[in-house]
Write an enzyme that holds these catalytic residues in place. Structure first.
Site, PDB file in Angstrom:
ATOM      1  N   LYS A  50      24.761 -74.888  17.958  1.00 51.09           N
ATOM      2  CA  LYS A  50      25.861 -75.442  18.748  1.00 51.09           C
ATOM      3  C   LYS A  50      25.335 -75.696  20.143  1.00 51.09           C
ATOM      4  O   LYS A  50      24.398 -75.032  20.595  1.00 51.09           O
ATOM      5  CB  LYS A  50      27.022 -74.441  18.818  1.00 51.09           C
ATOM      6  CG  LYS A  50      28.359 -75.090  19.044  1.00 51.09           C
ATOM      7  CD  LYS A  50      28.882 -75.692  17.761  1.00 51.09           C
ATOM      8  CE  LYS A  50      30.260 -76.257  17.915  1.00 51.09           C
ATOM      9  NZ  LYS A  50      30.768 -76.749  16.645  1.00 51.09           N
ATOM     10  N   ASN A  76      41.959 -85.762  15.318  1.00 50.40           N
ATOM     11  CA  ASN A  76      41.294 -86.287  14.119  1.00 50.40           C
ATOM     12  C   ASN A  76      41.655 -85.481  12.872  1.00 50.40           C
ATOM     13  O   ASN A  76      42.087 -86.037  11.860  1.00 50.40           O
ATOM     14  CB  ASN A  76      39.772 -86.283  14.337  1.00 50.40           C
ATOM     15  CG  ASN A  76      39.018 -86.665  13.072  1.00 50.40           C
ATOM     16  OD1 ASN A  76      38.832 -85.835  12.182  1.00 50.40           O
ATOM     17  ND2 ASN A  76      38.615 -87.903  12.964  1.00 50.40           N
ATOM     18  N   LYS A 134      29.064 -71.037   7.724  1.00 52.56           N
ATOM     19  CA  LYS A 134      29.835 -72.152   7.143  1.00 52.56           C
ATOM     20  C   LYS A 134      28.968 -73.025   6.237  1.00 52.56           C
ATOM     21  O   LYS A 134      29.370 -73.390   5.139  1.00 52.56           O
ATOM     22  CB  LYS A 134      30.444 -72.999   8.271  1.00 52.56           C
ATOM     23  CG  LYS A 134      31.394 -74.080   7.766  1.00 52.56           C
ATOM     24  CD  LYS A 134      31.867 -74.997   8.888  1.00 52.56           C
ATOM     25  CE  LYS A 134      32.752 -74.270   9.865  1.00 52.56           C
ATOM     26  NZ  LYS A 134      33.327 -75.186  10.868  1.00 52.56           N
ATOM     27  N   LYS A 169      22.231 -76.936  12.276  1.00 52.17           N
ATOM     28  CA  LYS A 169      23.229 -78.015  12.293  1.00 52.17           C
ATOM     29  C   LYS A 169      24.413 -77.575  13.125  1.00 52.17           C
ATOM     30  O   LYS A 169      24.898 -76.461  12.972  1.00 52.17           O
ATOM     31  CB  LYS A 169      23.695 -78.271  10.846  1.00 52.17           C
ATOM     32  CG  LYS A 169      24.621 -79.451  10.708  1.00 52.17           C
ATOM     33  CD  LYS A 169      23.851 -80.698  10.411  1.00 52.17           C
ATOM     34  CE  LYS A 169      24.683 -81.946  10.538  1.00 52.17           C
ATOM     35  NZ  LYS A 169      24.951 -82.357  11.905  1.00 52.17           N
TER      36      LYS A 169
END
Length: 411
Positions: free
Chosen positions: A102, A216, A90, A66
């Site tokens: 990534k 954000n 993480k 992910k």
């Protein structure tokens, strides 16, 4: 020290504390797969342009890999490797069933038209569609990409594999995106801050906050802190920095930023030097912009008692040591900014179930995960007598190591 060297150093310290054997340690560090592809597209003027796309898939011992896809002109392979590895730890700290990845494309999104960006995204997806997938590797937005980029990837991937909304997260709501995803990283940082302050007998209300970055993550953190009675005294973004000792009216600032595209010139605060934002007087400092901003040059000047790392890798290892001697408590990025990937996981779950949650359920579940994550990190701190950064790293590395051994993958 660059991001990869710092991440490797933290990993090695965690591995030593856990007593991992050297072969297992080595196998946990080496990426599962690195992909590099050429993406050639016709530009609007009819000429051809070539770009390099890549994906680093770091580890899949605990589940599908992910991580974000970024469009940026200076995509550094070392940094991408470091960020893929950070995603592995993480997701393990957050205790969600993923590994780390990534990727991205070396390009300047601002120099490309919408139709050129779409063509580039679709060509990239054609090149990697066999290497990503619902149970293999699930991309998400990152720097220079957004829900629209994810919609193009989903559509192109679905041409090969049938309609597959769970292949990416951070999608538009209309294509199976999750409610609450937009605010997730900022809201997660708020829950993380609450957990830390509660442990010290304090609450958000009445604390003075400085936030570096009003994109954000920073803007949502500011809004939610303001709603809880926290006092945001200074804020910065790429246009400049502003300060108001009595507290900035965040709702008015939101309107100003919408109209002028930056915090600069906000009427209810005075301008300050953007470089001094990190050393302004406050109780809680939230770096929510770039990596490496807290370093040996400014660490001694920092006045905050708590630092919440909403950005990736904002604190250099040298600064870490200076700040810990000063008694500053740092909540590390691999825990503090994991709200985004946690709600991405909720989005993936909703897509697989074909059942949409309401926003309250998303936020309540996020609070449960962030609160439990803090307790888990604190347990590791007690076990290994270490600070919060090492507590989080030992927690993440230990979970991945256990899964690796259980699957019979250790060398």
């Amino acid at each position: 020290m660059n991001a990869l060297a710092a991440t490797n150093r933290n990993f090695k310290r965690a591995a030593r504390l856990l007593g991992l054997d050297s072969k297992l340690e080595q196998s946990l560090l080496i990426p599962f797969r690195e992909i590099k592809v050429e993406c050639t597209i016709p530009k609007d003027d009819g000429t051809l342009a070539s770009f390099v796309g890549f994906r680093v898939q770091h580890d899949n011992a605990r589940g599908p890999m992910k991580g974000g896809i970024r469009y940026h002109p200076e995509v550094d392979p070392d940094e991408v490797n470091a960020l893929a590895q950070l995603m592995t730890w993480k997701t393990a700290v957050a205790n969600i069933p993923y590994g780390g990845a990534k990727g991205g494309i070396g390009c300047s999104p601002s120099d490309l038209s919408i139709s050129e960006l779409e063509r580039l995204t679709r060509v990239f997806t054609q090149k990697i569609h066999d290497l990503i997938g619902i149970h293999t590797d699930v991309p998400a937005p990152d720097m220079g990409t957004n829900p629209q980029t994810m919609a193009w990837i989903l559509d192109e991937y679905s041409k090969f594999h049938g309609y597959s909304p769970a292949v990416v997260t951070g999608k538009p709501i209309d294509l199976g995106g999750s409610l609450g995803r937009d605010a997730a990283t900022g809201r997660g940082a708020l829950f993380a801050t609450e957990a830390l302050l509660n442990e010290h007998g304090k609450s958000i209300a009445g604390q003075r906050f400085v936030i570096q970055g009003f994109g954000n993550v920073g803007s949502w953190a500011a809004k939610l802190i303001h709603e809880q009675g926290g006092k945001v005294v200074a804020v910065s973004d790429i246009t400049g920095a502003i300060k108001n000792e009595k507290g900035i009216d965040i709702e008015s600032l939101f309107k100003h930023v919408k109209e002028t595209r930056g915090v600069k010139g906000f009427h209810d605060a005075h301008p300050i030097d953007a470089n001094s934002i990190l050393v302004e007087d406050c109780d809680v400092l939230i770096p929510a912009a770039l990596g490496g901003v807290i370093n040996k040059d400014n660490a001694n000047e920092i006045k905050a008692k708590y630092i919440i790392e909403a950005a990736n890798h904002p604190t250099d290892p040298e600064a870490d040591e200076i700040l810990s001697k000063k008694g500053v408590t740092i909540l590390p990025d691999i825990y503090a900014n994991s709200g985004g990937v946690t709600v991405s996981y909720f989005e993936w779950v909703q897509n697989i179930q074909g059942f949409l949650w309401d926003e309250k359920k998303v936020n309540d579940e996020l609070k449960t995960y962030m609160t439990r994550g803090f307790k888990d990190v604190k347990e590791m701190c007690k076990t290994h007598n270490c600070d919060l950064r090492m507590g989080a790293f030992t927690l993440g590395v230990n979970r991945v190591a256990r899964a690796t051994v259980l699957r019979g993958w250790e060398a």
